[in-house]
Design a protein around this motif. Sequence first.
Motif, short mmCIF file in Angstrom:
data_model
loop_
_atom_site.label_atom_id
_atom_site.label_comp_id
_atom_site.label_asym_id
_atom_site.label_seq_id
_atom_site.Cartn_x
_atom_site.Cartn_y
_atom_site.Cartn_z
N ALA A 1 7.04 -4.62 -0.53
CA ALA A 1 5.92 -5.55 -0.67
C ALA A 1 4.89 -5.01 -1.65
O ALA A 1 4.40 -5.75 -2.52
CB ALA A 1 5.28 -5.79 0.70
N MET A 2 4.57 -3.72 -1.53
CA MET A 2 3.58 -3.15 -2.45
C MET A 2 4.06 -3.22 -3.90
O MET A 2 3.30 -3.56 -4.81
CB MET A 2 3.27 -1.70 -2.06
N GLY A 3 5.34 -2.88 -4.08
CA GLY A 3 5.90 -2.94 -5.44
C GLY A 3 5.84 -4.35 -5.98
O GLY A 3 5.50 -4.56 -7.15
N VAL B 1 11.77 -2.70 -6.48
CA VAL B 1 12.70 -1.60 -6.21
C VAL B 1 11.97 -0.27 -6.31
O VAL B 1 12.18 0.65 -5.50
CB VAL B 1 13.90 -1.64 -7.18
N ALA B 2 11.06 -0.17 -7.29
CA ALA B 2 10.26 1.05 -7.40
C ALA B 2 9.46 1.27 -6.13
O ALA B 2 9.36 2.40 -5.63
CB ALA B 2 9.33 0.95 -8.61
N GLY C 1 4.11 -5.82 -9.38
CA GLY C 1 4.84 -6.58 -10.38
C GLY C 1 4.23 -7.94 -10.61
O GLY C 1 4.07 -8.38 -11.76
N ILE C 2 3.87 -8.62 -9.52
CA ILE C 2 3.30 -9.96 -9.66
C ILE C 2 1.97 -9.89 -10.40
O ILE C 2 1.68 -10.72 -11.27
CB ILE C 2 3.12 -10.61 -8.27
N LYS D 1 11.07 -8.44 -14.03
CA LYS D 1 10.03 -7.40 -13.97
C LYS D 1 9.56 -7.19 -12.54
O LYS D 1 9.41 -6.06 -12.08
CB LYS D 1 8.83 -7.81 -14.83
N VAL D 2 9.31 -8.29 -11.83
CA VAL D 2 8.84 -8.18 -10.45
C VAL D 2 9.87 -7.44 -9.61
O VAL D 2 9.53 -6.57 -8.80
CB VAL D 2 8.55 -9.58 -9.87
#
Lengths: 326, 324, 516
Positions: free
Chosen positions: B103-105, B224-225, B109-110, B218-219
Amino acid sequence: MSTGTAVAIPIGRRLRRFLRDQPLVPLIVLLVGLVIVLEVLRPGIVNERWIANTIKFAIPLAILASCQTLTMLTGGIDLSVGIVATVSAFVMATQVTTHDPAIAIAISLLPAILIGLANGIGAGVFRVHPLIMTLGLSLIATGGLQVYQRTVLATGSAIPDSLAWLGTGRTNGVPNSLVLFVPLAAVIILGLRRTGFGRLLYAIGDNENAARLSGVRAWQVIVVLYALSGLLAGIAGLVYVGLIKAPSLSLAVPLLLPSVAAAVIGGTSIFGGRGGYGGTIVGALILTVLTTLLTVLQVPEGARRILFGFIILAVTAAHVRITEDS
Amino acid sequence: MTQTVRRHGWAIGLFALLVLLLIITKLIQPGYGASGIGSLARAALPFAFATAAQVIVVIAGGIDLSIASMMAVTSVTAAAMMDGASEEFAVVVVLFVLLLGIAMGMINGILVVLTRVPDIVVTLAMLFVWEGVALLILRAPGGAAAEWLKGIIVGTAGIPGLPAEITAWIPKALLVLVVCLGIVWLPLRRSRLGLSIYAVGSDALAAFRSGVAVNRTKVVAYAVAGLFAAMGGLVLTMSTGIGAPIPGPYLLASVAAVVLGGVALGGGRGGLLGPIIAVFILRLVRTDLTLLSVDPNITTVIEGTIMVVVVILGGLVALRGRSA
Amino acid sequence: MTSESLLDASGVCKSYGPVAALRDASLTVGPGEVHALVGANGAGKSTLVKILTGAVRPDSGRILIRGRDRKVHSPAEARRSGLVSVYQEPALIPDLDVADNLRLTGTPVDPFMKWVRALGIDKLDLFETARDLPLAVLRILDLARALAIEPDVLLLDEMTAALPANLAEKVLDVVRRQCETGRSVIFISHRFLEISALCDRATVLRDGETVGVVDVEAGVEEQIVELMLGTRTELGRAAGKPQQSAGDRRPEGETPRLRISNLGAGTKLEDVSFDLQVGEVLGVIALEGQGQDELFGVLSGSRRALTGKIEVDGTEARFRHPADAIRAGLVYVPSNRVDALLMQRSVRENIALPFCAGAWGPIDMAKENVRVDGAIERLQIDTRAQGEVQRLSGGNQQKVTIARWIATGVQTLLCFDPTRGIDIRTKREIYSLLRELAAQGSSVLLYTSELEEVQLVCDRAVVIFGGRVVDVLPADIANEPTLMRAAYGLPREVSSDAIPGSAPAHGASGIELGPA
């Protein structure tokens, strides 16, 4: 759009233009607003003494933020200022026990300039992103400072009276640090407008390619700029230690985030080419008042950081919107 | 075969360097052996996850400065939730924390896609935001970790079919790393989504023309990061038994490992293997300096210098690539 | 026609800000047809292509494919509806190997390989990274990938550029065969020889409008050139245009201001030589991508030459940085004002920029005022909109880029299409200024896409095609049709004589194919 005339400029666009041309006006309104809110929450808090105190604390922050302003004008950033200021303060405090204050101060500014120079070479010559470069140098400087601390463990530390006078003192209710800050700010503001170097900072940040086509060798400007930024951070550290009076290994590190925020709030574009030091000074004042306000409201440290982070993001995003269409 | 060598040439070279460093270590400290490898793997674990997170974002053409802060958030969340809870509840905690990371990643991204602000600026702001969130969850280091979780990365594991003499050299921490990274990376790398991530980082316009949904990709890369960062945060809690809200030195180390590992900072190039080996190399250098009884603070300076030099060399390579 | 056409685009309009790229473009392509799309530089071809392929949304207009309205706009969508294009820059991902590039786009491998072989590449390593392949091969692979998914309409943008002659021939073959199966090809090309050899019909664009659709038959070149030129607004002669050109007045053997010998750079500029005399305005005429960007890049110090030499006033010069070129008196005015201006800064700062490059110290404001005001007055820049340069009109912005160099005292001005997209009045002012400068002993090298400018301001014109000088004309005979023909590599007088040179007059340097 084809039917639009000069008379009927939409309000939104007019507002955007106004904000771009007069960035100081809304900032000062915001500052006054915050002070009023503070006075309402804690009646009587705003007095001559409080104002002097606020200015005293805002000045080291404003000097640190000058580093961000100058580097951001070229599209860069200097994340090493927190540790550089700390290094200068700590070196000065330990050297002053064996040296004359003036010499100790000179010695302490040397590592500051060297770190800045290294930043400049990395960013200007090797084209490493300034953010990564300055972050890396701050890591090295942190380790270096700890090594240095072990070598001077026995010497103890002191704050020379002159710095304490500068950092803490007041004369007729006016903080003494203004003696240093007013000329410094004047030099920065005038330097940005009225010197070739200042113009080049804007030029490189606005359009490096155009600057190149006009014969500007950007790397030279960048190297000098970051060395200058190191020097300013060192000076900020000296003023700050005169205010706090307790040199530590993380003295000015917490000022890093506010220094970025002050420059961003002050209207300097993180993309470069736009902004000035006047706005940054007001930004530093706003943040100092905001910190007082958050302390009064007993907002925890974590929430403060979240707020600062979102301020930077929101202002930058707004900046993208304001500049892209008109 | 030659194809494999060419494609993984850099990683193979790094692996040779790692072996060389291990031999040097053995020379410095003749007693260095299985337990040394075990502690190396444990020490490298959080760095490896941070690096894996950075790798995927960099391949997609971005950079994530908030990785260390996300690790702090997940670490304190796990420690706070497991404090006083039952051993079984820890399973729920692990799942929750992994989802939290994703969720944080995704938020990162968003925000990058929506604000159109450069990645480096958005994630710098989010670095501060996630740091603040971690501080809100735990103001000082604290919390607890389930015993079985702590045990996962300590000691060695018996692998069926392998004699004990060999398994003694394979620390559990290394297995955890390989399994966790492999479970995400291998299917992703081979999928169309994985190719899209490379495509977006390599040439966003060509990717768009090839029918790739650039923003969505990108998101996903940032998400994944976030997942890898969450694994890193969990590992931190597992190895220390508590959660610390102040982010560790993982950000710069991850960037350095990415560059040393052969992933171009411009995006589109490189894999996961090289950077992970680079993490072990950087950790082993530290071990060697300690074994040589170098002042740990000087070690920090040397380490920082290595990283900066690596990044500068990466910049040089990128410059030459551009002019060629 | 409409009912059975494969592609039918009509009334397509697109504006970028105040600039209209397409006013009213239409294009109808029937089944089994090779349809040429032609137009001079800036006529709107590339915008129309982007709209057809879904990369850009039109402001208005209708696009029917097989009679069905297409609403969703994205390359993926266009592909699904049967329209696939091959761009000038290959759309293969540079860092992925060929096999991964195929998987990314969901292209079946077998038909792809079949097309690759048909296009004349016998050996292809699917695991080769796209970046390592030569440009010619990449374009072929891009084409094969497009053919493999059997599109109804295939759009080829300058497909044969950068291809050696043997591959270009194969491409033309494949295109012909493609049409025998009832599919259509839209063929964009600068080469009349290819168009007349391959195409059935041609749609001509001018200033964003479709001005004609012609059947391709013998002598169609004349008709197309006429349509491309149209009846244009008469700009009028610039003030001070001498009847005799500077080149004629100069005695033979006098040292030229700038002598360029056998200059080559990048992949496009092959071998260019010419002289620029003192007090001369020399026009450079070329279609897009014939090496003029590289030429001006080298002369302005922005990029390095691979071969050849540059002499300034008789001494050889090498430029490593624009600062070197400026010191040698060569200054550059790019066509895209965005490249040259500090958009967020004031007119004053923009004009004074070259001074700051060398002097970091305090600025003598009185001296700066004199210089800047002098330049502003000379160019009559409208500074009523004080503040940022981005609020000026395009014409005034362009004047600022020139004023910058007037203020420094210019010797040699390198102007790259300085009048693109600006109003007629400003154009006239710029012409007068260039002539004035030449009369005062400066030299001007003027690349222009507006052919009429040659007779309006230049003394001579060099025409570049395929990276080489193909013709040098004195201004009095360089009328638009003559220049247009020369720019397309056609001989000066169109007659029944055989056209010299083999089909594409492109330097087909031997490119090795397959894995090295």
